[in-house]
Design a protein around this motif. Structure first.
Motif, PDB file in Angstrom:
ATOM      1  N   ALA A   1       0.842  -1.197   0.000  1.00 38.66           N
ATOM      2  CA  ALA A   1       0.000   0.000   0.000  1.00 38.66           C
ATOM      3  C   ALA A   1       0.878   1.247   0.000  1.00 38.66           C
ATOM      4  O   ALA A   1       0.790   2.088  -0.872  1.00 38.66           O
ATOM      5  CB  ALA A   1      -0.872  -0.005   1.248  1.00 38.66           C
ATOM      6  N   ALA A   2       1.818   1.301   0.940  1.00 42.40           N
ATOM      7  CA  ALA A   2       2.619   2.514   1.184  1.00 42.40           C
ATOM      8  C   ALA A   2       3.182   3.072  -0.116  1.00 42.40           C
ATOM      9  O   ALA A   2       2.993   4.239  -0.436  1.00 42.40           O
ATOM     10  CB  ALA A   2       3.774   2.179   2.134  1.00 42.40           C
TER      11      ALA A   2
ATOM     12  N   PRO B   1     -11.844  -1.394  -3.476  1.00 40.68           N
ATOM     13  CA  PRO B   1     -10.636  -1.669  -2.673  1.00 40.68           C
ATOM     14  C   PRO B   1      -9.561  -0.604  -2.867  1.00 40.68           C
ATOM     15  O   PRO B   1      -8.644  -0.486  -2.060  1.00 40.68           O
ATOM     16  CB  PRO B   1     -10.184  -3.030  -3.193  1.00 40.68           C
ATOM     17  CG  PRO B   1     -10.798  -3.162  -4.545  1.00 40.68           C
ATOM     18  CD  PRO B   1     -12.100  -2.425  -4.475  1.00 40.68           C
ATOM     19  N   LYS B   2      -9.642   0.208  -3.916  1.00 44.75           N
ATOM     20  CA  LYS B   2      -8.594   1.215  -4.148  1.00 44.75           C
ATOM     21  C   LYS B   2      -8.768   2.435  -3.243  1.00 44.75           C
ATOM     22  O   LYS B   2      -7.841   3.202  -3.015  1.00 44.75           O
ATOM     23  CB  LYS B   2      -8.618   1.655  -5.613  1.00 44.75           C
ATOM     24  CG  LYS B   2      -8.062   0.608  -6.565  1.00 44.75           C
ATOM     25  CD  LYS B   2      -7.637   1.268  -7.870  1.00 44.75           C
ATOM     26  CE  LYS B   2      -6.629   0.423  -8.636  1.00 44.75           C
ATOM     27  NZ  LYS B   2      -6.554  -0.972  -8.151  1.00 44.75           N
ATOM     28  N   THR B   3      -9.961   2.632  -2.751  1.00 42.18           N
ATOM     29  CA  THR B   3     -10.239   3.829  -1.952  1.00 42.18           C
ATOM     30  C   THR B   3     -10.205   3.493  -0.466  1.00 42.18           C
ATOM     31  O   THR B   3     -10.581   2.395  -0.066  1.00 42.18           O
ATOM     32  CB  THR B   3     -11.644   4.365  -2.293  1.00 42.18           C
ATOM     33  OG1 THR B   3     -11.816   4.316  -3.699  1.00 42.18           O
ATOM     34  CG2 THR B   3     -11.821   5.774  -1.780  1.00 42.18           C
TER      35      THR B   3
ATOM     36  N   ASN C   1     -14.504  -6.263   4.792  1.00 43.61           N
ATOM     37  CA  ASN C   1     -13.317  -6.961   4.275  1.00 43.61           C
ATOM     38  C   ASN C   1     -12.829  -6.266   3.010  1.00 43.61           C
ATOM     39  O   ASN C   1     -13.301  -6.505   1.900  1.00 43.61           O
ATOM     40  CB  ASN C   1     -13.597  -8.445   4.040  1.00 43.61           C
ATOM     41  CG  ASN C   1     -14.808  -8.634   3.121  1.00 43.61           C
ATOM     42  OD1 ASN C   1     -15.323  -7.639   2.594  1.00 43.61           O
ATOM     43  ND2 ASN C   1     -15.232  -9.860   2.964  1.00 43.61           N
ATOM     44  N   SER C   2     -11.927  -5.339   3.235  1.00 45.51           N
ATOM     45  CA  SER C   2     -11.292  -4.590   2.162  1.00 45.51           C
ATOM     46  C   SER C   2      -9.941  -4.163   2.696  1.00 45.51           C
ATOM     47  O   SER C   2      -9.797  -3.926   3.898  1.00 45.51           O
ATOM     48  CB  SER C   2     -12.135  -3.359   1.812  1.00 45.51           C
ATOM     49  OG  SER C   2     -11.302  -2.358   1.250  1.00 45.51           O
ATOM     50  N   PRO C   3      -8.925  -4.109   1.833  1.00 47.00           N
ATOM     51  CA  PRO C   3      -7.577  -3.785   2.342  1.00 47.00           C
ATOM     52  C   PRO C   3      -7.504  -2.385   2.926  1.00 47.00           C
ATOM     53  O   PRO C   3      -6.713  -2.125   3.828  1.00 47.00           O
ATOM     54  CB  PRO C   3      -6.709  -3.908   1.100  1.00 47.00           C
ATOM     55  CG  PRO C   3      -7.646  -3.724  -0.050  1.00 47.00           C
ATOM     56  CD  PRO C   3      -8.940  -4.327   0.390  1.00 47.00           C
ATOM     57  N   ARG C   4      -8.301  -1.462   2.429  1.00 46.67           N
ATOM     58  CA  ARG C   4      -8.097  -0.060   2.830  1.00 46.67           C
ATOM     59  C   ARG C   4      -9.280   0.448   3.649  1.00 46.67           C
ATOM     60  O   ARG C   4     -10.103   1.240   3.166  1.00 46.67           O
ATOM     61  CB  ARG C   4      -7.915   0.808   1.590  1.00 46.67           C
ATOM     62  CG  ARG C   4      -6.658   0.454   0.794  1.00 46.67           C
ATOM     63  CD  ARG C   4      -6.215   1.604  -0.053  1.00 46.67           C
ATOM     64  NE  ARG C   4      -4.923   1.334  -0.658  1.00 46.67           N
ATOM     65  CZ  ARG C   4      -4.758   0.587  -1.748  1.00 46.67           C
ATOM     66  NH1 ARG C   4      -5.819   0.050  -2.328  1.00 46.67           N
ATOM     67  NH2 ARG C   4      -3.551   0.381  -2.238  1.00 46.67           N
ATOM     68  N   VAL C   5      -9.380  -0.057   4.867  1.00 45.52           N
ATOM     69  CA  VAL C   5     -10.412   0.461   5.766  1.00 45.52           C
ATOM     70  C   VAL C   5      -9.810   0.641   7.146  1.00 45.52           C
ATOM     71  O   VAL C   5      -8.919  -0.106   7.538  1.00 45.52           O
ATOM     72  CB  VAL C   5     -11.610  -0.504   5.866  1.00 45.52           C
ATOM     73  CG1 VAL C   5     -12.413  -0.484   4.594  1.00 45.52           C
ATOM     74  CG2 VAL C   5     -11.149  -1.906   6.188  1.00 45.52           C
ATOM     75  N   ALA C   6     -10.276   1.667   7.860  1.00 46.46           N
ATOM     76  CA  ALA C   6      -9.791   1.890   9.218  1.00 46.46           C
ATOM     77  C   ALA C   6     -10.884   2.569  10.017  1.00 46.46           C
ATOM     78  O   ALA C   6     -11.872   3.057   9.447  1.00 46.46           O
ATOM     79  CB  ALA C   6      -8.542   2.758   9.190  1.00 46.46           C
TER      80      ALA C   6
ATOM     81  N   GLY D   1       2.037   7.051   4.637  1.00 49.54           N
ATOM     82  CA  GLY D   1       1.806   5.791   3.951  1.00 49.54           C
ATOM     83  C   GLY D   1       1.732   4.604   4.875  1.00 49.54           C
ATOM     84  O   GLY D   1       1.645   3.471   4.424  1.00 49.54           O
ATOM     85  N   ASP D   2       1.801   4.811   6.195  1.00 46.80           N
ATOM     86  CA  ASP D   2       1.650   3.623   7.038  1.00 46.80           C
ATOM     87  C   ASP D   2       0.250   3.523   7.642  1.00 46.80           C
ATOM     88  O   ASP D   2       0.060   2.970   8.712  1.00 46.80           O
ATOM     89  CB  ASP D   2       2.734   3.561   8.126  1.00 46.80           C
ATOM     90  CG  ASP D   2       3.080   4.954   8.608  1.00 46.80           C
ATOM     91  OD1 ASP D   2       2.177   5.803   8.509  1.00 46.80           O
ATOM     92  OD2 ASP D   2       4.218   5.187   9.054  1.00 46.80           O
ATOM     93  N   LEU D   3      -0.715   4.052   6.945  1.00 56.34           N
ATOM     94  CA  LEU D   3      -2.108   3.802   7.345  1.00 56.34           C
ATOM     95  C   LEU D   3      -2.458   2.377   6.960  1.00 56.34           C
ATOM     96  O   LEU D   3      -2.156   1.933   5.866  1.00 56.34           O
ATOM     97  CB  LEU D   3      -3.052   4.775   6.605  1.00 56.34           C
ATOM     98  CG  LEU D   3      -4.542   4.615   6.886  1.00 56.34           C
ATOM     99  CD1 LEU D   3      -4.834   4.755   8.361  1.00 56.34           C
ATOM    100  CD2 LEU D   3      -5.338   5.639   6.100  1.00 56.34           C
ATOM    101  N   GLU D   4      -2.992   1.636   7.937  1.00 61.53           N
ATOM    102  CA  GLU D   4      -3.290   0.237   7.628  1.00 61.53           C
ATOM    103  C   GLU D   4      -4.672  -0.127   8.130  1.00 61.53           C
ATOM    104  O   GLU D   4      -5.304   0.638   8.865  1.00 61.53           O
ATOM    105  CB  GLU D   4      -2.243  -0.659   8.291  1.00 61.53           C
ATOM    106  CG  GLU D   4      -2.291  -0.526   9.814  1.00 61.53           C
ATOM    107  CD  GLU D   4      -0.974  -0.969  10.438  1.00 61.53           C
ATOM    108  OE1 GLU D   4      -0.955  -1.132  11.668  1.00 61.53           O
ATOM    109  OE2 GLU D   4       0.016  -1.132   9.698  1.00 61.53           O
ATOM    110  N   LYS D   5      -5.126  -1.330   7.760  1.00 59.66           N
ATOM    111  CA  LYS D   5      -6.452  -1.779   8.152  1.00 59.66           C
ATOM    112  C   LYS D   5      -6.464  -2.045   9.648  1.00 59.66           C
ATOM    113  O   LYS D   5      -5.776  -2.941  10.123  1.00 59.66           O
ATOM    114  CB  LYS D   5      -6.801  -3.062   7.390  1.00 59.66           C
ATOM    115  CG  LYS D   5      -8.149  -3.659   7.770  1.00 59.66           C
ATOM    116  CD  LYS D   5      -8.535  -4.806   6.836  1.00 59.66           C
ATOM    117  CE  LYS D   5      -9.919  -5.332   7.183  1.00 59.66           C
ATOM    118  NZ  LYS D   5     -10.370  -6.367   6.222  1.00 59.66           N
ATOM    119  N   LYS D   6      -7.202  -1.198  10.406  1.00 60.14           N
ATOM    120  CA  LYS D   6      -7.211  -1.381  11.862  1.00 60.14           C
ATOM    121  C   LYS D   6      -8.333  -0.581  12.498  1.00 60.14           C
ATOM    122  O   LYS D   6      -8.880   0.342  11.897  1.00 60.14           O
ATOM    123  CB  LYS D   6      -5.876  -0.915  12.445  1.00 60.14           C
ATOM    124  CG  LYS D   6      -5.691   0.587  12.274  1.00 60.14           C
ATOM    125  CD  LYS D   6      -4.519   1.124  13.060  1.00 60.14           C
ATOM    126  CE  LYS D   6      -4.395   2.619  12.800  1.00 60.14           C
ATOM    127  NZ  LYS D   6      -3.165   3.042  12.176  1.00 60.14           N
TER     128      LYS D   6
END
Ligand SMILES: Nc1ncnc2c1ncn2[C@@H]1O[C@H](COP(=O)(O)OP(=O)(O)OP(=O)(O)O)[C@@H](O)[C@H]1O
Ligand SMILES: Nc1ncnc2c1ncn2[C@@H]1O[C@H](COP(=O)(O)OP(=O)(O)OP(=O)(O)O)[C@@H](O)[C@H]1O
Ligand SMILES: [Mg+2]
Ligand SMILES: [Mg+2]
Lengths: 525, 303, 316, 354
Positions: free
Chosen positions: C1-2, C95-97, C110-115, C260-265
């Motif tokens: 992602a980063a 998933p891109k957003t 369930n998507s890579p880019r959610v927080a 860029g270190d925002l992650e799914k959490k």
């Protein structure tokens, strides 16, 4: 305003169209002060429209008017008309149903400044007028509780009370008794002699010839001619109206009724709006091939009786027997099936649905049965076919069977109502004021139809406040007064004077008395 | 204490009823002249905003009332143009008009907010608060002047409509425009006046909601009160007295609904909040039969 | 992602969108106002371009979010737990957003880019309880809720427990208005609580809150502002406000996204994300002192306040 | 030149053509007003316009949303229209819709059975609920003569309260933070048709129902009776039409459709009933019905309203102009349309065109 100008009103090139209907097409008309002018023409000729324009309610599309020598502006309105002392009696009444008679009659006089109208004063005067013209209704009654006939009387009262100098009366005598008609016509003459002008719209040429100084004929929205009464005759006028030769009223050959009763009413009691018995233990019999007339001043229970017979109004006692079966508790549908048909007094209320098309109106009472529908689905072609036939057969003038009923002129509306009543196989017809407001052609036609039906074995019960009509049509005439039959005359005893008296409740010595009160009046002798 | 409870309750009822009464009158006088004033909600809303703004900028609540009247006049003229002169279908027009008013008020409010304006207006306070409302006089003092104006107007409109000549004419126009026209009335002028008066009253309702109750504004703060007033008028058989009763009944229902929560029965509050509507429905069931003026809602076009 | 994010962040402005369910967040109840402050931070401190959707009905949220995604926005922010359904529905489809929930959140789509930054409402409620419990003289606290939703039940439960903790004889009235917006109804309910003796009112609701301030003004009670410093709305009656430091959450988001270190959490924001606004002399110095100590203790987890969820206040 | 004049006249002739022309004209005028406002609010009018139309018609989601709105608006329009024709002014569509949805949710969440069965039962429950809700105003009207305007409005408010009571009470989703029912399980959501296109199957249902209604009104005995009863009740009675039965049927039919709308929206669009889950579809139904005039008209007008709805919302969302402009843009076109249609200017044109 200079009242003494010879010409009271002059209208020039008046045009008016409603949507696609060209109601008036360049009509000229002059009314001089102190004349009675009869305005005649077929249904839908444009009489009402023309006068409505003169009274300021409709705006003409073109043309100009002068009133008492003064040019009317674009802002010509009933208010100004009233100021100029023009009064109009409207054919489709301009009364407010749930205000009292008094309030209605007073309205034109009331101004926005009269916080506290002098009711008592007015009431006194009006009661006087009522007595003078034999109007029979309480001033406190709400207009909607009055019969159509009484409402007509209210309109006349309103007009008289307004003290107009130009009176426009649109079919004023449609529902008056001969006596009242006579009084009214006399009154018109009196007013004329006092210098008032009168426009009398009527379908009864004899009335026109009785009082009018001159007669104006409209046809299809055009001015045909204005002739002095003296150098004309009904025949000629009739010709001008319909543009074809018109055979004078034939004298009907009535067939002899069959013995057995077809419609039998025993001790019927019907309540009015206020649950007072409007029809009080009335009995009558109508036989096959028989035309029975019910005469009477409007508001003596005819409406209630007729409506009870067809089932619109519930009875409080007594029995109704149709062809030997007790029908007292039958639904309207059941009665219809049994062949009981109704020509209502007020077609706009009980006879037609204005929004629906002519064709739909013609079949509405039996569209739920073959051939007009199968399993609840209408069969348009059949309906259109039936409509076409009716239009053909009853000479209904309409752009097409799909025209909304409300855009037909009243005459044609009435023809449609009749067509529906006579369709199928009627056995008993209850006809209430069947020719009211119809031009003479239509009138003749309707009467002929009724007689024809009778000849084919139908029993016909005709309610009418027009004596000539009853005397012309019926085997027997029953006179109704205060909810009872107070006299019965058979065709050979017919006599306008007698009946007229009976209608006002006075039983003349010559007239046939009945020992046990009114109980078995109405049975054939 | 018991008395105190009633005092609080009654003053709450009057608070809740006052805006409704104004709007109900607005619908009633209008309908009596033949125009169905569905736009009452919108007029009320613009009235509310105008009242708050005028009060905030002038610092005087009565100026707020004046402001409401001014805007009510404008709204009335717009409605007149649409429903009397063109004339258009009154129901659709009314509903669309409400939407537009919602838009306009919310737009203006937004611009103000961006401008950082504080919308806490000076309120029309009661002479004293409900504590003292234990006597009738106390109660009288415990409600805002607008409440009394409302009650007064009810009486006035009743007398005017049913006891005077002009009232008769006014009602005639609502019963049958055609017949009134034939009797020489200028239907359009009468209806114009009626619609304007109707909007003025509705706007006053808005003022009562804000200045007389919560002297601030938020988006769509009338929350369908206009429609409740409409219902009250039908319920009240188009009669000022009964319409007032309907509004009070509704107010009582609302006040009860809140107080019922204090009982702390483990019931979901919404069952209480249904109260005003259910009460009204039951009252309607008891009253039955309601007849509206015959020509109300029917456009009258001169032919 | 980063790797992908960084360049994006450098060459073009970051485009973010936030969806409010109420109109005019800048003026609404404290919750949305806090978010608004967060947005301002994003705009001014990080130069983000933030588009604001307001008055979006829940029924429309998913479509709106999707619209942003399709317009190529980098992030879509939901400030309102009511939007959870849309959050769960839309995120997987784009998933891109990045889709971020700035409100209570149990499970992520369930998507890579959610927080999600999920405030601990119970802790927040406790803080309110400390303030109210200390501040009340009559010993009666009024809690005005918009709609009896689980979020409020939790929050109010915390308040009740904390209030009891600092003042055992305290009585807490919890009434619900039935909606978030009707100012007049809010006023009536608050007024009712004041009549019943409450001298501290805590309204947790939407734009309708203004009504409570008005009631407090009329009835001479004090208000504990919700979620943001509400002083300016009603200076006379504002005791203080218990602030949810949403700007901090938004800053966290911004920092992590840019770097860029925002992650799914799910970030669970406890008491350390909450704080008190200035009392501005609404209470005597020593009381303020006590309260502040308690709050600090709470933040350090030194206060043994039991966790009890009072389901009954929501009724059934 | 002349030809254009002629065609313009043709277009303005009363009927569908002219209505369409007027509709376009009024939308254009309102767009102009919109530009001014958005300029005042500091947004670029051009952006606003594009957002407006793209938001309604471009992209999968936009289209699906518009269609879903269309379903509800059409059905609610019919829910007003059919009773209206029989003389009953059903202002209560909203309430019937809300409770319908609640009923459907209750079924979908509790009943475990094969998919078609669940869906069917849920929708039937919605219909039943709608009927149940309207029965109160109906009975009050028939037995007590109470005006339905009061009663349906009251029922609306009561029903919304009831819906809230359900989503915060018995039907609430335990692990949700706000007031909502759990999402209806995947297996009993409405599929899209044709498969893969994401066109909500509800759309087809709505279209079918509308066509059916049109057919019912115009070419069945019931329809004729209905129009007769609505047109002139005394005359209908005098013609032997069972007025009360026809009236009742019409009202129930309308309410059933409103309820169905609730069910369809739940199973095909929102999947949950929650606080503020629905829009005022029931209310919007009123102008749609009165503008449309007949079922097919309702279908068309409904589509226009649906486009306005989604379009204006996405316009706000994408450009950040005040939400106020949404309401403005939903009210203005209607007002302008009505105004134009009634204006003397137009009637003169129409007459000239004849
Ligand atoms: N308000 C109206 N709307 C539409 N058409 C109308 C209207 N009034 C009259 N017409 C039409 O104009 C024509 C003239 O009507 P008008 O009432 O003047 O005839 P009339 O001479 O009064 O008929 P009658 O002898 O039956 O009274 C008729 O064809 C009628 O259908
Ligand atoms: N607003 C209207 N729209 C359409 N048609 C109308 C309207 N007003 C009147 N009409 C019709 O135009 C016809 C002509 O007007 P008018 O009422 O004078 O007819 P009429 O023949 O005189 O009526 P009647 O014969 O019953 O006395 C009427 O029958 C009426 O039904
Ligand atoms: Mg005539
Ligand atoms: Mg006639």
């Amino acid at each position: 305003m200079q009242a003494d100008s010879a010409v009271a009103v002059s209208m020039r090139g008046i045009c008016k169209s409603f949507g696609t209907v060209q109601a008036l097409d360049g009509v000229d008309m002059d009314i001089s002060a102190g004349e009675i002018r009869a305005l005649v023409g077929e249904n839908g000729a444009g009489k009402t429209t023309l006068m409505t324009i003169l009274y300021g309610m409709y705006r003409p599309d073109a043309g100009r008017m002068t009133v008492w020598g003064r040019r009317t502006g674009r802002d010509w309105s009933p208010r100004q008309a009233i100021k100029a002392r023009i009064g109009m009696l409207h054919q489709h009444f301009s009364l407010i149903p749930n205000h009292t008679v008094l309030e209605n009659v007073l309205m034109p006089q009331l101004g926005w400044t009269h916080m506290r109208p002098r009711w008592h004063h007015h009431r006194a005067v009006l009661e006087g007028l009522c007595r003078e013209y034999g109007f029979s209704f309480p001033l406190e009654a709400r207009v909607e509780s009055l019969s159509v006939g009484q409402q007509q009387q209210v309109e006349i009262l309103k007009l008289l009370y307004q003290g107009a100098r130009l009176l426009i009366l649109d079919e004023p005598t449609a529902v008056l008794t001969p006596q009242q008609t006579e009084r009214l016509l006399e009154l018109l003459l009196r007013l004329r002699d006092q210098g008032h002008s009168v426009v009398l719209i009527t379908h009864k040429l004899n009335e026109a010839f009785a009082v009018a100084d001159s007669i104006t004929v409209l046809r299809k929205g055009r001015h045909v001619a204005t002739v002095p009464r003296k150098d004309s005759d009904p025949r000629e006028i009739a010709f001008m109206m319909v543009d074809r030769e018109w055979s004078a009223t034939p004298d009907w050959e009535l067939e002899a009724p069959e013995p057995g009763p077809l419609l039998e009413v025993k001790d019927l009691v019907v309540g009015d709006e206020h649950q007072r018995p409007a029809v009080d233990r009335v009995s009558l019999v109508v036989r096959a091939r028989e035309l029975v007339g019910v005469a009477g001043v409007a508001g003596n229970g005819q409406t209630e009786l007729a409506e009870a017979l067809v089932g619109i109004r519930r009875t409080r006692g007594g029995r109704i027997v149709i062809a030997g079966q007790d029908a007292t508790s039958w639904t309207i549908t059941r009665r219809l099936r049994a062949g009981l048909r109704f020509i209502p007094e007020d077609r706009h209320r009980h006879g037609m649905v204005g929004e629906l098309s002519l064709a739909e109106n013609l079949v509405i009472d039996r569209c739920d049965s073959p051939p007009f529908s199968v399993r609840g689905v209408l069969r348009r072609p059949v309906i259109r076919q039936a409509a076409a036939e009716a239009v053909e057969r009853y000479g209904i003038q309409a752009p097409s069977p799909e025209t909304p009923m409300m855009n037909l002129s009243g005459g044609n509306q009435q023809r449609a109502v009749l067509a529906r009543a006579l369709a199928g196989s009627p056995r008993v017809i209850v006809a209430h004021q069947p020719t009211r407001g119809l031009d003479f052609a239509a009138t003749e036609y309707v009467r002929a139809q009724l007689v024809r039906c009778a000849a084919q074995g139908v029993g016909v019960l005709v309610f009418s406040s027009e004596l000539e009509e009853l005397m012309l049509l019926c085997h027997r005439i029953l006179v109704m007064y205060r909810g009872r039959f107070i006299g019965e005359l058979s065709r050979d005893e017919f006599d306008a004077g007698t009946i007229g008296l009976l209608m006002t409740g006075q039983v003349p010595d010559g007239g046939r008395r009945d020992g046990q009160g009114t109980r078995n009046l109405g049975q054939p002798a | 204490m018991e008395v105190q409870w009633w005092a609080d309750f009654l003053s709450a009822v009057l608070r809740a009823a006052t805006p409704l009464v104004f709007c109900a009158l607005g619908v009633l006088v209008c309908g009596r002249a033949g125009i169905l004033n569905i736009g009452v909600e919108g007029s009320m809303l613009v009235g509310a905003l105008a009242a708050v703004l005028a009060a905030v900028y002038s610092g005087d609540p009565w100026m707020g009332v004046v402001g409401a009247l001014g805007v009510g006049l404008a709204a009335g003229l717009v409605l007149t143009l649409l429903t009397v002169y063109l004339p258009t279908d009154q129901v659709v027009t009314g509903i669309a008009f409400n939407l537009v008013c919602l838009g306009v008020t919310s737009f203006i409010y937004k611009l103000l907010v961006l401008g950082g304006v504080q919308l806490m207006a000076p309120a029309l306070r009661a002479a004293q608060d409900a504590e003292g409302a234990v006597s009738l006089a106390g109660l009288a003092a415990a409600v805002t002047p607008l409440t009394w104006i409302a009650l007064f107007l009810v009486a006035v409109s009743w007398v005017f409509l049913f006891r005077t000549g002009p009232g008769l004419l006014w009602r005639s126009v609502g019963e049958s425009a055609w017949a009134s026209h034939a009797a020489g009335l200028n239907v359009f002028r009468v209806r114009t006046v009626a619609v304007v008066v109707g909007s003025l009253l509705s706007a006053l309702g808005g003022a009562a909601l804000t200045l007389g109750w919560v002297p601030t504004f938020t988006d769509n703060m009338t929350m369908g009160r206009g429609f409740i007033a409409l219902a009250a008028v039908y319920f009240g058989r188009w009669h000022p007295g009964l319409a007032l009763a309907a509004c009070l009944l509704f107010g009582a229902g609302e006040a009860l609904a809140f107080r019922a929560q204090a009982l702390g029965t483990g019931l979901n509050p919404y069952y209480y909040l249904m109260l005003p509507y259910v009460v009204t429905l039951m009252a309607v069931a008891a009253m039955g039969r309601s007849v509206e003026p015959r020509d109300t809602g029917k456009p009258y076009a001169r032919r | 992602a980063a790797e992908e994010e960084k360049p994006a962040a450098q060459e073009t402005k970051v485009k973010a969108a936030i969806i409010f369910s109420i109109v005019n967040p800048a003026r609404a109840g404290g919750w949305d106002r806090a978010d608004w402050a967060g947005i301002e931070a994003l705009r001014n401190e990080y130069g983000w371009e933030v588009t604001v959707a307001e008055g979006v009905p829940y029924a429309q949220t998913a479509a709106t979010a999707a619209g942003y995604a399709e317009q190529g926005y980098d992030l879509v922010i939901f400030p309102d737990a009511g939007q959870t359904a849309a959050f769960l529905e839309v995120a997987p489809k784009y998933p891109k957003t990045w889709f971020v929930m700035m409100s209570m959140c149990e499970k992520l789509p369930n998507s890579p880019r959610v927080a999600a930054w999920s405030p601990d409402l119970y802790a927040y409620g406790e803080m309110v309880g400390l303030v109210a419990g200390k501040a009340t003289e009559s010993g009666i606290i009024g809690l005005v809720g918009g709609v009896p939703v689980p979020a409020l039940i939790t929050l109010f439960s915390g308040t009740i427990e904390a209030a009891k903790f600092v003042r055992p004889d305290v009585e807490v009235l919890t009434y619900f208005v039935g909606d978030w917006v009707d100012v007049a109804k809010h006023r009536e309910l608050a007024a009712l609580q004041i009549q019943e003796g409450a001298d501290v009112i805590f309204p947790e609701t939407g734009p309708g809150t203004l009504g409570c301030y008005e009631a407090a003004q009329a009835g001479g009670a004090k208000i504990v502002g919700f979620a943001w410093d509400m002083y300016e709305d009603a200076p006379e009656v504002m005791l203080t406000s218990v602030i949810i430091n949403k700007p901090r959450m938004y800053r966290d988001l911004a920092e992590q996204f840019m770097s860029g270190d925002l992650e799914k959490k799910i970030v669970h924001c406890g008491a350390e994300y909450f704080g008190l606004a200035d009392f501005r002399g609404s209470l005597p110095e020593e009381t303020v002192k006590e309260i502040q100590d308690l709050v600090t203790k709470l933040q350090n987890g030194e206060l043994p306040i039991p966790v009890v969820i009072h389901e009954e206040i929501g009724g059934s | 030149m002349k030809n254009t004049a002629v065609t313009v006249k043709k277009m303005l002739r009363p009927g569908w053509g002219s209505s369409a022309t007027l509709a376009v004209a009024s939308v254009v005028l309102s767009l102009a007003a919109l530009c001014v406002c958005s300029f005042l609010a500091g947004a670029s009018p051009l952006k606003v316009m594009t957002a407006l139309f793209e938001g309604a018609l471009r992209g999968r989601y936009a289209l699906v949303t518009t269609l879903s709105e269309w379903v509800a608006m059409t059905l609610c329009g019919l829910a007003v229209l059919i009773p209206y024709r029989a003389g009953f002014f059903n202002v209560g569509g909203q309430g019937q819709l809300e409770v319908g949805a609640i009923a459907a949710a209750a079924v979908a969440l509790s009943l475990t059975a094969p998919r078609p069965l669940v869906v069917l039962v849920a929708l039937l429950a919605a219909v039943a609920a709608g009927i149940l809700v309207v029965s109160v105003p109906l009975v009050l009207r028939l037995r007590r003569g109470a005006s339905e305007v009061t009663t349906t409005i009251m029922m609306n408010f009561a029903c919304v309260q009831f819906m809230y009571a359900m989503v915060t009470g018995p039907l609430k989703d335990p692990e949700s933070w706000y007031g909502t029912t759990p999402a209806v399980p995947e297996m009993c959501r409405l599929p899209s048709f044709p498969p893969g296109t994401e066109i909500p199957v509800g759309t087809w249902v709505a279209v079918l129902i509308t066509v059916g209604a049109a057919w019912l009104m115009s070419s069945t005995v019931f329809g004729l009776h209905l129009r007769a009863v609505g047109g002139n009740r005394p005359a209908a009675v005098a013609a032997g039409i069972p007025a009360e039965r026809v009236f009742t049927k019409a009202v129930l039919m309308g309410a059933a459709l409103a309820g169905l709308a609730g069910g369809l929206q739940l199973l095909g669009y929102t999947f949950r009933v929650a606080e503020g889950w629905s829009k005022s579809w029931g209310m919007v139904g009123i102008p749609i019905a009165l503008l449309g005039g007949n079922p097919l008209g309702v279908l068309v007008v409904g589509l226009l309203f649906a486009i306005l709805e989604t379009g204006s919302r996405s316009m706000q969302a994408l450009t950040g102009v005040p939400a106020a402009l949404i309401y403005l843009f939903q009210g203005l076109p209607v007002l302008i349309y009505l105004g134009l249609r009634a204006s003397a200017w137009y009637s003169r044109w129409a007459r000239a065109a004849r």
